[in-house]
Design a protein around this motif. Structure first.
Motif, PDB file in Angstrom:
ATOM      1  N   GLU A 251       0.911  -1.248   0.004  1.00 19.26           N
ATOM      2  CA  GLU A 251      -0.067   0.025   0.061  1.00 19.26           C
ATOM      3  C   GLU A 251       0.874   1.200  -0.013  1.00 19.26           C
ATOM      4  OE1 GLU A 251      -3.129  -0.108   3.274  1.00 19.26           O
ATOM      5  OE2 GLU A 251      -3.002  -1.956   3.148  1.00 19.26           O
ATOM      6  N   LEU A 252       0.844   1.994  -1.121  1.00 17.43           N
ATOM      7  CA  LEU A 252       1.550   3.369  -1.094  1.00 17.43           C
ATOM      8  C   LEU A 252       0.896   4.585  -1.155  1.00 17.43           C
ATOM      9  CD1 LEU A 252       4.417   4.263  -1.849  1.00 17.43           C
ATOM     10  CD2 LEU A 252       3.665   4.360  -4.246  1.00 17.43           C
ATOM     11  N   HIS A 253       0.514   5.161   0.123  1.00 23.92           N
ATOM     12  CA  HIS A 253      -0.396   6.167   0.422  1.00 23.92           C
ATOM     13  C   HIS A 253       0.163   7.383   0.376  1.00 23.92           C
ATOM     14  CE1 HIS A 253      -3.416   2.902   2.622  1.00 23.92           C
ATOM     15  NE2 HIS A 253      -3.073   2.595   1.438  1.00 23.92           N
ATOM     16  N   ARG A 254      -0.400   8.333  -0.301  1.00 23.11           N
ATOM     17  CA  ARG A 254      -0.261   9.654  -0.143  1.00 23.11           C
ATOM     18  C   ARG A 254       1.155  10.094  -0.442  1.00 23.11           C
ATOM     19  NH1 ARG A 254      -4.672   9.418   3.043  1.00 23.11           N
ATOM     20  NH2 ARG A 254      -3.549   7.792   4.179  1.00 23.11           N
ATOM     21  N   PRO A 255       1.724   9.546  -1.804  1.00 17.93           N
ATOM     22  CA  PRO A 255       3.282   9.536  -1.946  1.00 17.93           C
ATOM     23  C   PRO A 255       3.663  10.842  -2.423  1.00 17.93           C
ATOM     24  CG  PRO A 255       2.289   8.147  -3.719  1.00 17.93           C
ATOM     25  CD  PRO A 255       1.292   8.394  -2.497  1.00 17.93           C
ATOM     26  N   LYS A 256       4.876  11.352  -2.587  1.00 16.31           N
ATOM     27  CA  LYS A 256       5.185  12.596  -3.191  1.00 16.31           C
ATOM     28  C   LYS A 256       6.504  12.172  -4.165  1.00 16.31           C
ATOM     29  CE  LYS A 256       2.386  15.286  -1.169  1.00 16.31           C
ATOM     30  NZ  LYS A 256       1.292  16.126  -2.164  1.00 16.31           N
ATOM     31  N   LEU A 257       5.989  11.600  -5.277  1.00 15.48           N
ATOM     32  CA  LEU A 257       7.105  10.900  -6.004  1.00 15.48           C
ATOM     33  C   LEU A 257       6.924  11.691  -7.512  1.00 15.48           C
ATOM     34  CD1 LEU A 257       6.857   7.115  -5.188  1.00 15.48           C
ATOM     35  CD2 LEU A 257       8.393   9.033  -4.213  1.00 15.48           C
ATOM     36  N   THR A 258       7.902  11.757  -8.254  1.00 19.89           N
ATOM     37  CA  THR A 258       7.975  12.169  -9.638  1.00 19.89           C
ATOM     38  C   THR A 258       7.666  10.668 -10.234  1.00 19.89           C
ATOM     39  OG1 THR A 258      10.434  11.606 -10.023  1.00 19.89           O
ATOM     40  CG2 THR A 258       9.702  13.757  -9.400  1.00 19.89           C
ATOM     41  N   ALA A 259       7.124  10.987 -11.548  1.00 17.72           N
ATOM     42  CA  ALA A 259       7.029   9.634 -12.524  1.00 17.72           C
ATOM     43  C   ALA A 259       8.341   8.763 -12.647  1.00 17.72           C
ATOM     44  CB  ALA A 259       6.503  10.227 -13.825  1.00 17.72           C
ATOM     45  N   ALA A 260       9.395   9.499 -12.839  1.00 20.79           N
ATOM     46  CA  ALA A 260      10.782   8.557 -12.915  1.00 20.79           C
ATOM     47  C   ALA A 260      10.906   7.918 -11.477  1.00 20.79           C
ATOM     48  CB  ALA A 260      11.904   9.670 -13.231  1.00 20.79           C
ATOM     49  N   GLN A 261      10.587   8.602 -10.397  1.00 22.53           N
ATOM     50  CA  GLN A 261      10.913   7.764  -9.080  1.00 22.53           C
ATOM     51  C   GLN A 261       9.830   6.673  -8.941  1.00 22.53           C
ATOM     52  OE1 GLN A 261      10.316  11.497  -6.496  1.00 22.53           O
ATOM     53  NE2 GLN A 261      12.572  11.696  -6.515  1.00 22.53           N
ATOM     54  N   PHE A 262       8.836   6.877  -9.173  1.00 26.94           N
ATOM     55  CA  PHE A 262       7.681   5.790  -9.199  1.00 26.94           C
ATOM     56  C   PHE A 262       8.038   4.547 -10.227  1.00 26.94           C
ATOM     57  CE2 PHE A 262       3.804   3.857 -10.796  1.00 26.94           C
ATOM     58  CZ  PHE A 262       3.326   3.274  -9.523  1.00 26.94           C
ATOM     59  N   GLY A 263       8.770   5.041 -11.231  1.00 22.11           N
ATOM     60  CA  GLY A 263       9.270   3.980 -12.211  1.00 22.11           C
ATOM     61  C   GLY A 263      10.321   3.146 -11.441  1.00 22.11           C
ATOM     62  N   GLU A 264      11.323   3.880 -11.031  1.00 19.97           N
ATOM     63  CA  GLU A 264      12.379   3.173 -10.373  1.00 19.97           C
ATOM     64  C   GLU A 264      11.793   2.388  -9.132  1.00 19.97           C
ATOM     65  OE1 GLU A 264      16.570   4.123  -8.010  1.00 19.97           O
ATOM     66  OE2 GLU A 264      15.309   5.724  -8.689  1.00 19.97           O
ATOM     67  N   LEU A 265      10.803   2.789  -8.500  1.00 19.67           N
ATOM     68  CA  LEU A 265       9.983   1.974  -7.316  1.00 19.67           C
ATOM     69  C   LEU A 265       9.655   0.598  -7.949  1.00 19.67           C
ATOM     70  CD1 LEU A 265       9.067   2.079  -4.141  1.00 19.67           C
ATOM     71  CD2 LEU A 265       7.097   2.867  -5.164  1.00 19.67           C
ATOM     72  N   CYS A 266       8.872   0.773  -9.160  1.00 17.77           N
ATOM     73  CA  CYS A 266       8.251  -0.440  -9.612  1.00 17.77           C
ATOM     74  C   CYS A 266       9.276  -1.279 -10.085  1.00 17.77           C
ATOM     75  CB  CYS A 266       7.420   0.059 -10.855  1.00 17.77           C
ATOM     76  SG  CYS A 266       5.885   0.842 -10.599  1.00 17.77           S
ATOM     77  N   ASP A 267      10.562  -0.914 -10.289  1.00 18.13           N
ATOM     78  CA  ASP A 267      11.671  -1.796 -10.681  1.00 18.13           C
ATOM     79  C   ASP A 267      12.149  -2.644  -9.516  1.00 18.13           C
ATOM     80  OD1 ASP A 267      12.272  -0.794 -13.181  1.00 18.13           O
ATOM     81  OD2 ASP A 267      13.450   0.462 -12.450  1.00 18.13           O
ATOM     82  N   HIS A 268      11.582  -2.254  -8.355  1.00 20.64           N
ATOM     83  CA  HIS A 268      11.955  -3.065  -7.288  1.00 20.64           C
ATOM     84  C   HIS A 268      10.787  -3.786  -6.547  1.00 20.64           C
ATOM     85  CE1 HIS A 268      15.327  -0.618  -7.352  1.00 20.64           C
ATOM     86  NE2 HIS A 268      15.013   0.462  -6.816  1.00 20.64           N
ATOM     87  N   LEU A 269      10.073  -4.140  -7.503  1.00 23.95           N
ATOM     88  CA  LEU A 269       8.604  -5.016  -7.070  1.00 23.95           C
ATOM     89  C   LEU A 269       8.715  -6.198  -7.814  1.00 23.95           C
ATOM     90  CD1 LEU A 269       5.998  -1.936  -6.605  1.00 23.95           C
ATOM     91  CD2 LEU A 269       7.315  -3.048  -4.647  1.00 23.95           C
ATOM     92  N   PRO A 270       9.603  -7.112  -7.719  1.00 21.53           N
ATOM     93  CA  PRO A 270       9.361  -8.386  -8.627  1.00 21.53           C
ATOM     94  C   PRO A 270       8.262  -9.144  -8.038  1.00 21.53           C
ATOM     95  CG  PRO A 270      11.324  -8.530  -7.094  1.00 21.53           C
ATOM     96  CD  PRO A 270      10.793  -6.994  -6.978  1.00 21.53           C
ATOM     97  N   ASN A 271       7.864  -9.039  -6.801  1.00 20.85           N
ATOM     98  CA  ASN A 271       6.832 -10.142  -6.378  1.00 20.85           C
ATOM     99  C   ASN A 271       5.714  -9.502  -6.050  1.00 20.85           C
ATOM    100  OD1 ASN A 271       8.470 -12.624  -6.483  1.00 20.85           O
ATOM    101  ND2 ASN A 271       9.993 -11.449  -5.177  1.00 20.85           N
ATOM    102  N   CYS A 272       5.354  -8.322  -6.212  1.00 21.06           N
ATOM    103  CA  CYS A 272       4.219  -7.564  -5.814  1.00 21.06           C
ATOM    104  C   CYS A 272       2.994  -8.105  -6.689  1.00 21.06           C
ATOM    105  CB  CYS A 272       4.126  -5.991  -6.121  1.00 21.06           C
ATOM    106  SG  CYS A 272       3.015  -5.157  -5.279  1.00 21.06           S
ATOM    107  N   ARG A 273       2.025  -8.589  -5.785  1.00 25.86           N
ATOM    108  CA  ARG A 273       0.784  -9.133  -6.296  1.00 25.86           C
ATOM    109  C   ARG A 273      -0.369  -8.181  -6.102  1.00 25.86           C
ATOM    110  NH1 ARG A 273      -1.561 -12.961  -4.208  1.00 25.86           N
ATOM    111  NH2 ARG A 273      -1.967 -13.987  -6.019  1.00 25.86           N
ATOM    112  N   TRP A 274      -0.512  -7.702  -5.043  1.00 23.12           N
ATOM    113  CA  TRP A 274      -1.379  -6.530  -4.669  1.00 23.12           C
ATOM    114  C   TRP A 274      -1.095  -5.199  -4.436  1.00 23.12           C
ATOM    115  CZ3 TRP A 274      -3.936  -3.348  -1.606  1.00 23.12           C
ATOM    116  CH2 TRP A 274      -5.206  -3.323  -1.391  1.00 23.12           C
TER     117      TRP A 274
END
Length: 324
Positions: A199-222
């Motif tokens: 659960e990522l609530h009320r983040p303050k991320l740029t699109a690039a930062q969110f993209g990098e975050l997604c790089d680190h979620l190899p097993n995220c299902r929900w």
């Protein structure tokens, strides 16, 4: 199988009559609670609006949920104003030496009190509504813990510095909110490669930062995502999460989730089975359904999947004791 297991648990556990209206004790049938643990529990209950504890077969407290939320005050019919647990009470918590799961919600414990908990065998820690003025580095006491669950949630008055955390390689259920969901969370999540429910609530991320975050979620299902992640176009990065099955887009304002360069990216997420969207116009949702007819879009007749991992472990949004 999960329903049968839940029924078996209910049959094996009794809810004891408590000395204080705030106290709920879940005790395995045939078990006598440890006298020392129970004395601490009864003392702590007088400070909060609700204290729920679970004992193991040996009579020791293994899970604890303490809250001073007014919702619980009304539900438990607590008429008096209670201060919540403070640093002195944390010293008592530390004496519950079998405690592995704890949720502290709207309590007055500061970084000093949390340090007293560092030697407990914690695997499930949920810190909600921490007090104003607490040192932002307060989560540091958790470093080295084999956590399965971590919540840093609803800390609207307290700042949270997740850069002090070294990562938790075994954590599967992660909640980051407000300042814990800022740019510093990207490197932290890299150290949590087994996260399945996020659960990522009320983040303050740029699109690039969110993209990098997604790089680190190899097993995220929900995955639940609240704004801001740099706009709807950032949803294209979800395609980097190879196991994503359920996506909840919550609290997006009306008009902020267009189909073009927004929802259209969800059709490209391989393996995605269910979505829930807020802030999207009906016509844009219809376009998504047309582009990805296999997707189940949550609505009145289509419930969204529960928080659970690949092995069927279900997580409650708040309490480490309840599964629903």
């Amino acid at each position: 199988m999960r329903r049968a297991a839940a029924v078996a648990w209910l049959l094996a556990v009794s809810v004891a009559a408590a000395s204080d209206p705030a106290l709920v004790e879940r005790i395995p049938k045939g078990t006598t609670p440890d006298a020392g643990d129970r004395a601490i529990v009864e003392k702590l209950a007088t400070q909060v609006y609700e204290l729920e504890v679970e004992y193991d077969a040996g009579g020791r407290v293994v899970k604890l949920f303490a809250t001073n939320h007014t919702v619980n005050q009304k539900a438990r019919k607590i008429a008096d104003d209670r201060p919540g647990l403070g640093d002195g009470d944390a010293a008592d918590l530390a004496k519950l030496t079998k405690l592995s799961a704890v949720c502290l919600e709207k309590q007055a414990i500061t970084e000093m009190g949390l340090t007293a908990l560092k030697d407990l065998p914690l695997t499930d820690v949920r810190l909600h509504y921490m007090p104003k003025g607490i040192d932002p580095k307060f989560p540091a006491f958790l470093n080295g813990k084999p956590l399965d669950v971590l919540h840093l949630k609803h800390n609207f008055s307290a700042k949270v510095d997740v850069t002090v955390l070294k990562g938790f390689p075994e954590v599967r259920y992660l909640v980051l909110d407000t300042t814990a969901a800022g740019p510093g969370c990207v490197a932290f999540v890299k150290g949590c490669p087994k996260v399945e429910v996020f659960e990522l609530h009320r983040p303050k991320l740029t699109a690039a930062q969110f993209g990098e975050l997604c790089d680190h979620l190899p097993n995220c299902r929900w995955f639940e995502v609240k704004p801001d992640i740099g706009g709807a176009a950032a949803l294209k990065h979800l395609a980097k999460s190879p196991k994503l099955e359920a996506l909840m887009l919550s609290q997006w304002k009306a008009g902020t989730l267009p189909y073009a360069d927004g929802l259209e990216h969800l059709a490209a997420v391989k393996g995605l089975k269910a979505v829930s969207v807020s802030g999207a116009a009906a016509e844009d949702v219809s376009k998504l359904k047309a582009a990805a007819p296999h997707l189940k879009v949550a609505g009145a007749d289509t419930p969204f999947p529960e928080h659970q991992t690949a092995d069927g472990t279900r997580y409650n949004l708040i309490s480490p004791i309840r599964t629903k």
